[in-house]
Design an enzyme around this catalytic site. Structure first.
Site, PDB file in Angstrom:
ATOM      1  CG  ASP A 220      15.069  30.023  34.623  1.00  0.00           C
ATOM      2  OD1 ASP A 220      16.208  29.661  34.985  1.00  0.00           O
ATOM      3  OD2 ASP A 220      14.834  31.165  34.168  1.00  0.00           O
TER       4      ASP A 220
HETATM    5  C1  BGC Z   1      18.156  32.222  34.310  1.00  0.00           C
HETATM    6  C2  BGC Z   1      18.414  31.215  33.210  1.00  0.00           C
HETATM    7  C3  BGC Z   1      19.704  30.489  33.472  1.00  0.00           C
HETATM    8  C4  BGC Z   1      19.633  29.841  34.846  1.00  0.00           C
HETATM    9  C5  BGC Z   1      20.895  29.098  35.221  1.00  0.00           C
HETATM   10  C6  BGC Z   1      18.251  31.606  35.689  1.00  0.00           C
HETATM   11  O1  BGC Z   1      18.216  32.588  36.669  1.00  0.00           O
HETATM   12  O2  BGC Z   1      16.880  32.796  34.148  1.00  0.00           O
HETATM   13  O3  BGC Z   1      18.455  31.856  31.964  1.00  0.00           O
HETATM   14  O4  BGC Z   1      19.934  29.545  32.473  1.00  0.00           O
HETATM   15  O5  BGC Z   1      19.429  30.846  35.824  1.00  0.00           O
HETATM   16  O6  BGC Z   1      21.928  29.981  35.440  1.00  0.00           O
END
Ligand code: BGC
Length: 739
Positions: A220
């Site tokens: 993530d």
């Molecule tokens: C989120 C993800 C997301 C990523 C990119 C993170 O903060 O938890 O779900 O895909 O950011 O935006």
């Protein structure tokens, strides 16, 4: 590729692009959020949905769409999104998000599908198959046990193994096995002390070795720990966002100084490149998005998903009625959530706009920026409501109260929304409430209104879809994919949710999540899992099973007849639950093991069939680290909701798992008597025991006494037996039992 090139490939080129060996003619590719629309950021990048992204269709969020209980709809929606990704030249769509709704407080519940892992897995699988049919990868997220936003980047989800397997991993497992996602996104949090990004057990042993995942794992955004080598060795291949030169250097150094084998790096590079090449080899940049057509798809999905929670006959409304729309959400609907899933919507249709040709009057009733009731606005709304035949009040939860990044504080709507419903319901006896919200709420006003339509966050066509349902152009068929408790305090995670001072969140309720808990406790709920009304009625009959006894290696075919007994066409979600009332294991009363959505004309009857195999009866046994069926009688329930069981049948299932029990002096009489040898010898010992003598003397051993005997360990039986038990008898017995 040089060692340095390989290490560089294991972190992004920038916030959204992957590093590729461009020297070797492989261009860089882009990935974007997900999951309910595309958030492609052409300029300033962020992971919280703050900066602009290109216009895209905003579809209903996960919590809304899951209520469709419709596999085909998920597949079609995946296809549409995959198609749009081809047009936008995106290699991977960052979704679906499939964490389990453990608590209704989780700020990101609007993105997640359900409290039930079976439903979650089935729907996610179809979505992924849809996206990937367009040669676009998905990133199934957030793996794993990431069911809160509070301290999401550091909290430690302390979950016992059985709960992890049965509740928090099962949806991922189904999706991985059934749709082979190209990538998986590991979560921010720790799981039993180890960060997801460093968690070899989750990322390699379970994900790859057990489930057969063969894509790449991406962190993530910002989930990679300071120990990049440990992450790579655990199976976390790609670090996002952007270039992390220091971490790339760690990888190079580790290979050079021999602490990490270069083959670990090679494997990660191979995984990242093969997924990237799969996309590049099948690119279709000439693809064109038909935004108008997609808007209509968003409308259809929303209408198939929203849930009719109450209707005393007021709905459907009639077009000739004079209708008052009150509540700002009628004009400025809440239709998507905040954070990384936030889409720059192509266009938004409000209910007011969708109703422009009808006899509809309007008053906002509250301001969105505040929760404080405004007496003048409420008075205006009450007047508008009074002067109409029917009032439809549009309320819900605001962006400020529910988003990625933080959790909700309560289940209540803002005070001004509550006050508006109460005031209008007092003035107008024909009041219907439309709720726009990502999760569940409490409804202190429920008895005062005649109808409730739960729109959830219905995507950019929310207004048109709401009208489709209010006027009966589409017959509501959504069913709740989560339980609405009466009070927050009733939720099983309530006592432990925010964790302790070490940031540990103990999942002490175990497998009793959602209806698994409420049903076992026999707690009254506001609306149960699987509940939702229609403008027609359905009758279930003739539940049949193709066998009454089977081994757990066999499959069971279950069929049930469902008839539309009302006057209009409608869709029904036929739910199949399985339970084992006399189980010796601590288990939920029933668990969802099948569902089918069918459409029936008035008077039409269809037979719906399900196939149940071992997993439908099994629970996860930690002593053998495997799924296991307890031998005995199971009840098969065809149901309209988890609390509305229409017909049942039973089947005797025999386990084929041989579990070698090791007997000790602490084994109980009951356990020993399960073996033929034990039955014979212990039977004699018991007959000679003083307690049995009492029984012979006519004092009556009774059921309670018998239980006491059965629960006695062998050592105690010997000691109570006194002289009647020859010396060495216990050891001799154990030898025979363990032979
Ligand atoms: C989120 C993800 C997301 C990523 C990119 C993170 O903060 O938890 O779900 O895909 O950011 O935006």
């Amino acid at each position: 590729m040089t060692l340095e090139e390989k290490a560089a490939l294991c972190s992004g080129k920038d916030f959204w692009h992957l590093e590729t060996p461009e020297r070797l003619g492989i261009p860089s590719v882009m990935v974007s959020d997900g999951p309910c629309g595309i958030r492609k950021q052409a300029d300033a990048a962020d992971h919280l949905g703050l900066n602009a992204s290109v216009p895209a269709t905003s579809y209903p969020t996960g919590s809304c769409m899951a209520c469709s209980f419709d596999r085909d709809l998920f597949r079609e929606s995946g296809e549409t999104l995959g198609h749009a990704c081809q047009a936008e030249e995106l290699a991977v769509l960052l979704g679906p998000a499939v964490n389990i709704k453990r608590s209704p407080l989780c700020g990101r519940n609007f993105e997640y599908l359900s409290e039930d892992p079976y439903l979650t897995g089935e729907l996610a699988k179809n979505y992924i198959n849809g996206v990937q049919s367009q040669n676009i990868g998905v990133s199934l997220k957030h793996y794993a046990a990431n069911s809160q936003e509070y301290n999401r980047m550091s909290s430690d989800s302390v979950v016992d193994e059985r709960t992890l397997r049965e509740i928090y991993l099962a949806g991922f497992e189904t999706a991985v096995k059934g749709s082979k996602p190209w990538t998986i996104m590991c979560s921010y949090n720790r799981i039993n002390g180890t960060f997801a990004a460093e968690n070899k057990r989750l990322l390699t042993d379970i994900l790859r070795d057990e489930w057969g995942f063969d894509g790449y794992v991406v962190s993530d955004w910002g989930a990679t720990t300071a120990d990049r080598v440990k992450c790579l060795e655990a199976g976390m291949d790609l670090e996002m966002p952007g270039k992390n030169a220091a971490n790339d250097k760690q990888l190079v150094e580790a290979v050079k100084n021999g602490t990490m084998d270069e083959s670990v790096l090679d494997t990660a590079v191979e995984r990242i490149l093969s997924v990237t090449l799969k996309y590049l080899d099948n690119r279709k940049p000439e693809t064109v998005i038909d935004f108008e057509a997609d808007h209509e798809k968003a409308r259809k999905i929303a209408a198939e998903s929203m849930v009719l929670l109450k209707n005393d006959g007021i709905l459907p409304l009639k077009r000739e009625q004079k209708i008052a729309f009150v509540g700002k959400f009628a004009e400025a609907p809440r239709f998507q959530g905040g954070g990384s899933s936030h889409v720059n919507s192509y266009k938004v249709t409000s209910a007011l706009e969708a109703a422009k040709d009808l006899r509809v009057t309007y008053a906002p009733g509250y301001a969105i920026e505040t929760a404080e009731p405004d007496d003048a606005m409420i008075a205006e709304a009450v007047e508008t409501a009074k002067n109409a035949d029917v009032a439809v009040v549009f309320v819900g939860i605001t962006d400020a109260m529910e988003s990625e990044g933080f959790d909700r504080k309560s289940l209540s709507m803002p005070k001004n929304h509550e006050a508006l419903v109460e005031a209008v319901a007092k003035a107008q006896k024909n009041t219907v409430v439309v709720v726009m919200c990502g999760g569940c709420i409490t409804m202190p006003w429920l008895d005062d209104v005649r109808g409730v339509l739960y729109a959830y966050l219905g995507g950019e066509a929310v207004g048109a879809a709401t009208l489709d349902l209010l006027f009966g152009d589409v017959n509501p068929s959504g069913k709740l994919a989560e339980t609405f408790p009466r009070r927050l305090e009733d939720n099983p995670s309530y006592l432990y949710y925010f964790g302790d001072e070490q940031n540990k969140t103990e999942y002490r309720e175990g497998v009793f999540v959602g209806y698994r808990y409420y049903d076992k406790k026999n707690l009254d709920v506001l609306f149960p899992f699987g509940y939702g009304l229609s403008y027609t009625t359905f009758e279930y009959s003739d539940l049949t099973v193709d066998k009454t006894a089977m081994q757990d290696t066999d499959t069971l075919t279950v069929s049930v007849k469902v008839k539309n007994t009302g006057a209009v066409k409608g869709k029904e979600v036929v739910q199949l639950y399985v339970g084992m009332p006399k189980s010796r294991t601590i288990r939920p009363d029933k668990e969802l093991r099948g569902f089918e959505k069918i459409e029936l004309e008035p008077g039409e009857e269809k037979t719906v069939s399900f196939t149940l195999s071992k997993r439908a009866f099994a629970y996860y046994r930690t002593d053998i680290s495997d799924w296991c069926v307890e031998s005995g009688e199971y009840v098969i329930m065809a149901a309209k909701s988890s609390r509305d069981i229409a017909c049942t049948a039973t089947v005797q299932v025999e386990s084929t798992t041989a579990i070698k029990r090791v007997y000790t002096m602490n084994s109980t009489v009951e356990e020993i008597m399960e073996s033929p040898v034990g039955r014979e010898i212990v039977g004699k010992m018991m007959a000679a025991s003083p307690l049995a003598q009492m029984d012979d003397d006519g004092l009556g051993m009774g059921e309670g006494m018998e239980r006491m005997m059965m629960e006695m360990p062998l050592r105690a039986l010997i000691s109570f037996g006194g002289d009647s038990v020859p010396e060495g008898m216990g050891e001799m017995l154990l030898q025979q039992l363990n032979a």
